[in-house]
Design a protein around this motif. Structure first.
Motif, PDB file in Angstrom:
ATOM      1  N   LYS A   1      -9.410   3.880  -4.399  1.00  0.00           N
ATOM      2  CA  LYS A   1      -8.572   2.955  -4.939  1.00  0.00           C
ATOM      3  C   LYS A   1      -9.436   1.587  -5.133  1.00  0.00           C
ATOM      4  CE  LYS A   1      -3.839   1.342  -4.219  1.00  0.00           C
ATOM      5  NZ  LYS A   1      -2.979   1.035  -3.333  1.00  0.00           N
ATOM      6  N   ALA A   2      -9.163   1.041  -6.335  1.00  0.00           N
ATOM      7  CA  ALA A   2      -9.796  -0.261  -6.466  1.00  0.00           C
ATOM      8  C   ALA A   2      -9.063  -1.187  -7.630  1.00  0.00           C
ATOM      9  CB  ALA A   2     -11.338  -0.013  -7.093  1.00  0.00           C
ATOM     10  N   GLY A   3      -9.158  -2.200  -7.646  1.00  0.00           N
ATOM     11  CA  GLY A   3      -8.296  -3.053  -8.483  1.00  0.00           C
ATOM     12  C   GLY A   3      -8.987  -4.357  -8.792  1.00  0.00           C
TER      13      GLY A   3
ATOM     14  N   MET B   1      -6.196  -4.512  -4.160  1.00  0.00           N
ATOM     15  CA  MET B   1      -5.349  -3.218  -4.359  1.00  0.00           C
ATOM     16  C   MET B   1      -4.251  -3.269  -3.478  1.00  0.00           C
ATOM     17  SD  MET B   1      -8.064  -0.518  -2.863  1.00  0.00           S
ATOM     18  CE  MET B   1      -9.076  -1.027  -1.490  1.00  0.00           C
ATOM     19  N   GLN B   2      -3.933  -3.985  -2.557  1.00  0.00           N
ATOM     20  CA  GLN B   2      -3.168  -4.305  -1.326  1.00  0.00           C
ATOM     21  C   GLN B   2      -2.173  -5.260  -1.705  1.00  0.00           C
ATOM     22  OE1 GLN B   2      -4.717  -3.391   2.324  1.00  0.00           O
ATOM     23  NE2 GLN B   2      -6.731  -2.863   1.417  1.00  0.00           N
ATOM     24  N   PRO B   3      -0.778  -4.891  -1.999  1.00  0.00           N
ATOM     25  CA  PRO B   3       0.223  -5.603  -2.352  1.00  0.00           C
ATOM     26  C   PRO B   3       0.436  -6.609  -1.441  1.00  0.00           C
ATOM     27  CG  PRO B   3       0.892  -3.507  -2.868  1.00  0.00           C
ATOM     28  CD  PRO B   3      -0.455  -3.344  -2.204  1.00  0.00           C
ATOM     29  N   ASP B   4       0.255  -6.360  -0.020  1.00  0.00           N
ATOM     30  CA  ASP B   4       0.793  -7.579   0.874  1.00  0.00           C
ATOM     31  C   ASP B   4      -0.322  -8.652   1.175  1.00  0.00           C
ATOM     32  OD1 ASP B   4      -1.126  -5.801   1.951  1.00  0.00           O
ATOM     33  OD2 ASP B   4      -0.130  -5.853   4.019  1.00  0.00           O
TER      34      ASP B   4
ATOM     35  N   VAL C   1      -4.800  -1.768 -11.112  1.00  0.00           N
ATOM     36  CA  VAL C   1      -5.583  -0.858  -9.892  1.00  0.00           C
ATOM     37  C   VAL C   1      -5.803   0.691 -10.401  1.00  0.00           C
ATOM     38  CG1 VAL C   1      -4.834   0.186  -7.686  1.00  0.00           C
ATOM     39  CG2 VAL C   1      -4.198  -2.112  -8.124  1.00  0.00           C
ATOM     40  N   THR C   2      -6.749   1.310 -10.189  1.00  0.00           N
ATOM     41  CA  THR C   2      -7.010   2.401 -10.491  1.00  0.00           C
ATOM     42  C   THR C   2      -7.017   3.308  -9.137  1.00  0.00           C
ATOM     43  OG1 THR C   2      -8.759   4.149 -11.024  1.00  0.00           O
ATOM     44  CG2 THR C   2      -9.331   2.058 -10.573  1.00  0.00           C
TER      45      THR C   2
ATOM     46  N   SER D   1      -6.313   2.494 -14.837  1.00  0.00           N
ATOM     47  CA  SER D   1      -5.773   1.628 -14.211  1.00  0.00           C
ATOM     48  C   SER D   1      -4.590   1.195 -14.494  1.00  0.00           C
ATOM     49  CB  SER D   1      -6.606   0.232 -13.965  1.00  0.00           C
ATOM     50  OG  SER D   1      -7.228  -0.054 -15.076  1.00  0.00           O
ATOM     51  N   GLN D   2      -3.376   0.691 -13.919  1.00  0.00           N
ATOM     52  CA  GLN D   2      -2.206   0.329 -14.283  1.00  0.00           C
ATOM     53  C   GLN D   2      -1.739  -0.876 -13.286  1.00  0.00           C
ATOM     54  OE1 GLN D   2       1.057   2.851 -13.428  1.00  0.00           O
ATOM     55  NE2 GLN D   2      -0.361   4.591 -12.994  1.00  0.00           N
TER      56      GLN D   2
END
Lengths: 368, 456
Positions: free
Chosen positions: B348-350, B383-386, B415-416, B422-423
């Motif tokens: 995962k990466a953003g 990539m981490q919402p918090d 984020v992919t 990615s979206q």
């Protein structure tokens, strides 16, 4: 024995499943990819010719300077200025490889900081000149390099007579000569070091931090982001906290050739993506690497569609007035260029590194 | 539970068994922790993680854990090292285990960026070590006070480590039972070819079926290895596979000391006889002899210890399932993802772009993330919402301090996940300064659009 008995049917199951999955996935017929061959292409066709080209341009610049000093006149100044532009354009093809010989080491910063810092600090430059200090023995990297040379060749006003007059001063001449020597020395050091570094670069063909691929890729992304942030965003006042455009922050403010350099920079990004060289050599690059990995073809399509939009936006930026003036006027063409360049970031940055499995930082990941 | 039932259980837990496996565990764990603390120091990570830092991402509920002054950060690690040495040598053992537990846990709780399941495991193991008499044989403490020496210990003191390790592996295995891992062979389809330059095994990594084989073996290994380790006939073979499995993942991934931690910790599954022989060998080779008149006998499990352990293991068993209470794809939202032994489970990466403006009509600008975050922090945050939310609040405070009256922060985060296009992760128009973090489902996370997969 019992373990084997349990795992064997498991293995067969996996293979069957794998085969079944593969059949209805037409995208899975992918070629094997040879990273070492890609790195060799980058070294031989892309990186080293870029440094050689820059070195040759700098050498010519040095020659033009000698001619100018022998008998200063308007024509010789014009020739000098032209050669400065060629050098600055050659630099754009070489400014994205700040690792290995061009990377940071000890007190030395990356090549891009040593010779490509902008905006330059004209007060510092003038102080060094009036103090007769041309040793460059300091950490004021904003008082030397290609953009400091530009300032001395074009001046604040852009008026040729003013520049000619200013360059009658011995201290100024000594300082400018020192800048040209320093530029040549830095580029020469890196170009020469690559003769031996090439082997190490190609041999380090993993995807971990410090591998050829990882270093090249990280600098590629950094270079693109720098073009977006510092050559477009910051002058146009797009950074959070800026209350207005700051046109004097563009690269090549004094010559007004910012757009030429930006075009050359983005052309270089394009060549790095495809693995193309200045000399026309075109081997495997990130584009070919992406073709060989899971999800690659989809990403290539998105990347290239957005890149076309960037190029289109770039083509719509008028050559006159100067880019700095456009930025100052919040010109919609600059705005559109910035927006399109911004949209490109994710394809180059997170999507590409994720698909290629390239490590970006040294820190430990979550184990298994 | 009736008192009688309870008594039967505590009786069983208190039954004396050889102390040797526990002592070996202390020796191995202590040594690995000494090594890992020194390694962390040597790599310059104290400085990188804790000193050149402008932003620290907090664990929910642990916001009070603060970055300390540089000197104090070094002091903290010096104490950690002393604690690890104390555990290793069995010197002022309980105090050392306590110091190590507190300093180690404090250090990783400072910044969410560096969350690793194996840090969590080490903290748990260190906590459990405080409760057990692992210093009562072959230790400096026994040399100082020979009356401490015990040849036996209560059964629970060894079982808790086996259970804990069992939970780690089995949950890691269960986490791998999902469509992407088993059927699509993702993320291994990305990671395996990226490692095709490894010596010996490299060429194998180019074979197109290898990711599937690794995915299934990985799942089966994690889910069942503790059973093979527990069963005598398969133990040696199972331990060999532990070495191979962790050795291979250690070569493939940048996962630090984790492989050594597990290769060392799983020794505890070996028989009493093995550990007895090992300890006797060590004791004979040791220059300082410990005079033994008689060995003390193990104590019965105290009732507070019993209830503490019941609570601990209940939490261990239940907490990883909290993700079921959240709507949406856990891999996407990461709600309930951490502290569940989900290791190397997804790629995962953003790219996170933050826009700040002063008031509704202010000039909107983009934040240069590198002004505030290290590369690693930016990568994890993106990539981490918090973490995205915390960063938005940091930016709000930062720009307020720099003269903005009403900073509004929105984030465009692409984020992919497992090689898919990615979206957008969060609502790009939402002013994140108006959102506070909580246990409640994060409604501002955009749902994971599965249809994107189908286009592939």
């Amino acid at each position: 024995m019992k373990r084997t008995l349990i795992y064997l049917p498991g293995l067969l199951l996996i293979l069957t499943l794998a085969w079944a999955c593969k059949k209805d996935d037409p995208g899975s017929e992918r070629p094997d990819f040879d990273r070492a061959a890609m790195l060799e292409n980058y070294a031989v066709n892309v990186i080293r010719p870029a440094y050689e080209e820059l070195l040759a341009a700098t050498n010519t610049l040095s020659g033009r300077w000698t001619e100018f000093v022998a008998a200063p006149d308007t024509d010789k100044l014009a020739a000098l200025q032209d050669q400065w532009l060629s050098t600055a354009i050659a630099w754009q093809a070489a400014n994205g490889f700040n690792f290995g010989p061009a990377g940071e080491e000890g007190l030395r910063k990356g090549l891009i900081e040593e010779i490509g810092t902008f905006p330059v600090n004209t007060d510092k430059i003038e102080n060094f000149i009036s103090a007769g200090d041309a040793t460059l023995n300091n950490f004021d990297r904003d008082s030397r390099g290609i953009l400091a040379i530009e300032y001395l060749l074009f001046g604040h006003s852009g008026n040729t007579q003013d520049v000619l007059q200013a360059l009658e001063d011995d201290n100024r001449r000594i300082y400018l000569a020192a800048l040209i020597d320093h530029l040549y020395g830095e580029v020469d050091r890196v170009a020469t070091a690559w003769e031996t570094y090439q082997t190490e670069f190609i041999a380090n063909d993993g995807t971990d931090v410090g591998s050829g691929t990882s270093q090249l890729y990280n600098e590629f992304v950094r270079s693109y982001e720098a073009a977006k942030n510092f050559k477009v965003g910051l002058p146009a006042g797009k950074r959070a906290g800026q209350t207005q455009a700051e046109p004097q922050l563009v690269e090549a403010y004094y010559s007004g050739r910012s757009l030429d350099l930006l075009q050359a920079h983005l052309a270089s990004i394009d060549r790095i993506y495809y693995g193309k060289g200045l000399n026309g050599g075109d081997g495997a690059g990130f584009h070919e690497y992406l073709q060989a990995v899971e999800g690659g073809p989809t990403l290539i399509a998105s990347t290239e569609a957005q890149w076309a939009a960037v190029e289109q936006a770039l083509a719509k930026v008028p050559a006159t007035p100067a880019f700095s003036e456009l930025a100052a006027q919040d010109d919609p063409a600059v705005d559109a260029l910035h927006t399109e360049m911004q949209k490109q970031i994710r394809f180059f940055k997170s999507d590409m590194s994720s698909l290629l499995g390239i490590a970006i930082t040294f820190n430990s990941g979550d184990g298994d | 539970m009736t008192n009688e039932r309870l008594h039967t259980i505590t009786d069983w837990l208190s039954k004396p068994v050889s102390i040797a496996p526990l002592v070996t565990f202390r020796l191995v764990f202590g040594a690995v922790m000494v090594f890992s603390t020194l390694r962390f120091w040597y790599l310059g990570w104290i400085e990188e993680h804790f000193i050149d830092t402008q932003v620290t991402f907090k664990y929910f509920g642990f916001e009070w854990i603060q970055l300390l002054l540089p000197e104090a950060m070094y002091l903290l690690h010096a104490l950690m090292l002393l604690g690890a040495i104390g555990v290793w040598l069995g010197l002022f053992y309980r105090l050392s285990a306590g110091v190590f537990f507190l300093t180690f846990t404090y250090a990783w709780l400072i910044d969410l960026t560096y969350y690793l399941n194996h840090y969590y495991f080490v903290s748990i193991a260190a906590f459990l070590l405080i409760l057990v008499p692992a210093h009562r044989r072959f230790s400096v403490d026994c040399w100082r006070k020979p009356e401490l020496r015990q040849l036996q210990t209560a059964r629970w003191t060894i079982l808790i480590f086996k259970w804990q390790i069992g939970i780690v592996y089995i949950y890691a295995g269960l986490a791998k039972i999902n469509y992407d891992w088993l059927i699509a062979a993702l993320p291994l389809k990305i990671w395996v070819p990226a490692n095709d330059n490894l010596p010996l095994v490299g060429p194998l990594f180019r074979w197109e079926y290898t990711p599937w084989i690794f995915s299934w073996i990985g799942m089966l290994y994690d889910a069942t290895i503790v059973f093979w380790l527990s069963w005598r006939p398969t133990r040696v073979l199972a331990y060999l596979s532990v070495i191979i499995f962790h050795g291979l993942t250690g070569m493939m991934f940048q996962i630090g000391v984790f492989p050594i931690v597990m290769i060392g910790a799983t020794w505890i599954f070996f028989s009493e006889k093995f550990h007895e022989r090992l300890l006797r060998f060590l004791e004979q080779g040791w220059p300082v002899k410990i005079s033994v008149q008689k060995a003390a006998s193990p104590r019965r499990i105290a009732s507070w210890t019993f209830y503490l352990l019941v609570a601990h293991f209940a939490l261990q068993l239940l907490f990883p399932w909290r993700y079921l209470l959240y709507p949406g794809n856990m891999f996407w939202t990461e709600e309930g993802y951490r502290f569940g032994w989900r290791v190397m489970l997804m790629e995962k990466a953003g790219t996170a772009t933050f826009y700040v403006r002063d008031g509704a009509g202010g000039r909107e600008g983009i934040v240069f993330n590198e002004d505030f975050l290290s590369d690693h922090q930016e990568k994890q945050m993106a990539m981490q919402p918090d973490m995205i939310l915390q960063y938005a609040h940091f930016l709000e405070a930062h720009y307020k301090e720099n003269g903005m009256r009403d900073p509004r922060v929105r984030a465009e985060v692409y984020v992919t996940l497992n090689a898919r296009p990615s979206q957008l992760l969060v609502d790009p128009n939402l002013d994140l300064t108006t959102v506070e973090d909580s246990w409640a489902p994060k409604k501002w996370i955009l749902p994971y659009d599965k249809s994107v997969d189908d286009e592939q």
